[in-house]
Motif scaffolding. Structure first.
Motif, PDB file in Angstrom:
ATOM      1  N   UNK A 155       0.863  -1.186   0.000  1.00 33.65           N
ATOM      2  CA  UNK A 155       0.000   0.000   0.000  1.00 33.65           C
ATOM      3  C   UNK A 155       0.894   1.229   0.000  1.00 33.65           C
ATOM      4  N   UNK A 156       0.778   2.043  -1.032  1.00 33.28           N
ATOM      5  CA  UNK A 156       1.599   3.246  -1.130  1.00 33.28           C
ATOM      6  C   UNK A 156       1.384   4.186   0.041  1.00 33.28           C
ATOM      7  N   UNK A 157       0.238   4.040   0.731  1.00 30.42           N
ATOM      8  CA  UNK A 157      -0.075   4.899   1.882  1.00 30.42           C
ATOM      9  C   UNK A 157      -0.079   4.099   3.188  1.00 30.42           C
ATOM     10  N   UNK A 158       0.696   3.032   3.237  1.00 32.62           N
ATOM     11  CA  UNK A 158       0.740   2.211   4.454  1.00 32.62           C
ATOM     12  C   UNK A 158       1.064   3.080   5.670  1.00 32.62           C
ATOM     13  N   UNK A 159       0.274   2.981   6.733  1.00 40.69           N
ATOM     14  CA  UNK A 159       0.510   3.834   7.899  1.00 40.69           C
ATOM     15  C   UNK A 159       1.733   3.405   8.704  1.00 40.69           C
ATOM     16  N   UNK A 160       2.285   4.337   9.447  1.00 33.18           N
ATOM     17  CA  UNK A 160       3.492   4.069  10.225  1.00 33.18           C
ATOM     18  C   UNK A 160       3.298   2.937  11.228  1.00 33.18           C
ATOM     19  N   UNK A 161       2.091   2.797  11.747  1.00 34.64           N
ATOM     20  CA  UNK A 161       1.877   1.815  12.812  1.00 34.64           C
ATOM     21  C   UNK A 161       1.824   0.368  12.314  1.00 34.64           C
ATOM     22  N   UNK A 162       1.926   0.162  11.006  1.00 35.18           N
ATOM     23  CA  UNK A 162       1.907  -1.204  10.469  1.00 35.18           C
ATOM     24  C   UNK A 162       3.103  -2.009  10.959  1.00 35.18           C
ATOM     25  N   UNK A 163       4.235  -1.363  11.160  1.00 31.17           N
ATOM     26  CA  UNK A 163       5.427  -2.099  11.577  1.00 31.17           C
ATOM     27  C   UNK A 163       6.605  -1.173  11.726  1.00 31.17           C
TER      28      UNK A 163
END
Length: 223
Positions: A117-125
């Motif tokens: 996801x080009x907009x993956x959020x910071x909290x993903x990992x």
């Protein structure tokens, strides 16, 4: 069929190269390290030494002459930082797409990642993993948007080195799960043989459906 695989020394790539060669197709693998030449020759693939982080569109397009399809299987790999996630996982995939269009090779198959996801959020990992998901997502978006390509984007689950089972689950969203690299390679082969998968993005994990049936189902619009 002639297939050019970017990232030709990767584990999935070498399994796919062997599958293609064994059935009589012509296959070449783009590799950065000349020391990997023998490994490709061993599985029946033609090694093409070319650094996708330094090559031009013309450099890559010249290697695609006569190809029927390209597969993007390159990756910065574990231990690489966020910068190389961008230069390999995103920029090299875009470069291959540019070169495919220049060489008039329409068929493009991408090994992506579940959660890309080009907009993956910071909290993903952790930051490097987030950079990876963003790079893969941006590459997927770029390739999907090109009218000059017939692209299929394959997003496997957790990769293992277990023996392939020949059965999978394929859907727009499968949920998390493992899958042997050998089964991912079998899915890629079936995708190359199924032009109607163009335009589809799907996830794949281990399951109960034979690979060819699962790929045909997604080509027919099934979920």
């Amino acid at each position: 069929m002639r297939v050019i695989i970017a990232g030709g020394h990767g584990k999935i790539a070498r399994i796919l190269e062997r599958m293609l060669a064994q059935r009589g197709d012509s296959v070449a693998g783009i590799i950065r390290n000349p020391a990997h030449t023998a490994a490709l020759e061993e599985v029946g693939a033609e090694p093409v030494v070319l650094d996708l982080e330094r090559a031009s569109v013309d450099d890559v397009a010249a290697q695609l002459d006569g190809a029927d399809a390209v597969v993007f299987a390159a990756g910065a790999g574990p231990g690489s930082g966020a910068a190389r996630k961008d230069t390999v996982d995103r920029a090299a995939a875009v470069l291959l797409a540019d070169a495919a269009e220049a060489a008039r090779v329409r068929r493009y198959v991408m090994i992506s990642a579940m959660g890309a996801d080009a907009e993956a959020p910071d909290e993903v990992g952790d930051p490097v993993f987030v950079a990876y998901l963003r790079a893969k997502g941006a590459a997927d978006d770029d390739v999907r948007a090109r009218a000059g390509l017939d692209a299929t984007i394959v997003r496997p689950g957790l990769l293992t080195d277990d023996a392939g089972t020949g059965t999978v689950t394929i859907a727009d969203e499968t949920g998390r799960g493992p899958i042997p690299r050998a089964d991912v390679a079998a899915v890629l082969l079936a995708v190359l043989d199924t032009p109607a998968t163009a335009g589809r993005t799907f996830e794949v994990i281990s399951g109960e459906t034979p690979v060819r049936d699962a790929v045909q189902r997604i080509a027919d619009g099934g979920r």
